[in-house]
Write an enzyme that holds these catalytic residues in place. Sequence first.
Site, PDB file in Angstrom:
ATOM      1  N   ASP A   1     113.806 130.740 165.646  1.00  0.00           N
ATOM      2  CA  ASP A   1     115.145 130.186 165.867  1.00  0.00           C
ATOM      3  C   ASP A   1     116.209 131.008 165.140  1.00  0.00           C
ATOM      4  O   ASP A   1     117.116 130.465 164.502  1.00  0.00           O
ATOM      5  CB  ASP A   1     115.190 128.724 165.412  1.00  0.00           C
TER       6      ASP A   1
ATOM      7  N   PRO B   1     123.051 133.294 164.671  1.00  0.00           N
ATOM      8  CA  PRO B   1     124.079 133.374 163.628  1.00  0.00           C
ATOM      9  C   PRO B   1     124.330 132.051 162.911  1.00  0.00           C
ATOM     10  O   PRO B   1     124.685 132.043 161.726  1.00  0.00           O
ATOM     11  CB  PRO B   1     125.317 133.833 164.411  1.00  0.00           C
TER      12      PRO B   1
END
Length: 200
Positions: A96, A99
Site C-alpha cells: 500500500d 504518498p
Amino acid sequence: ERLQSLIREALVMGRVEHPNTVPVHQLGFDAEGQPVIVMKRVIGTEWRALIRDPAHPAWGPLKDEPDQQRVRHLETLVRVSQAVSYAHSKGIIHRDIKPENVMIGDFGEVYLLDWGLAHQIGTAVDQEPCLRGTPAYMAPEMVGGALADLTNRTDVYLLGACLYEVLSGNAPHRASSLYKTLSKAFNRPHLAEKDLAVPV
C-alpha cells in the site's frame, strides 16, 4: 481480528526497522490483556499534501521554487525506495505504498507508514481472494486479490505510481467509479507524455 491485525503490523514494523520506517520500541499487553505498542512519535506532513500544494507552509523557503520541490520529491522517493528495498530483503512486501502513507518530518525525515497490509512472501495464504490496497495506485496483479500473485515487483509498481503522481499531480488510476478505477488499474495503458506535468 482487528487485534490480531494490529499485533501483526507491529511485528512487521519491528522486522523492517530502518531509518525510513517508524521504530517500534515495545510490544506487549496491559493488565487487561489489551495490546500496548510503543512507537516513535512522528510529527510532520503527508507527502501527498506537498505534492498537491506547491504553496504548502511545510515547503518553507522552497515555496516558490518548483524545480527544487521536484528535486525534494525525487529525494523522498529514493528514501521510500530504500525502506522498501530493506523490507524486500526480509521477504516482506508493503502492498500500500502511496504518498498518503509517507510522512515528511519537520526536519526532512522521511517515513513509510501503514504496514497493515504487509505480506511475508512464502507464508501460507488464504485461498479466497481478498481485494486489499488503494485502487488509484494498484498494480494489475493486485486487482485479482490473490496474495500468491504478489511479488516484490508489486511494490516497485506502487513506487512508480508515486513517481507518476509527483510528475502529474494525480494518482495514476482515476475514474468515476470503483469498478472503472479497478479496470484502469488492471488494463493500464502505457503512459503518454501528455499525461505528465514535465517532459520525460
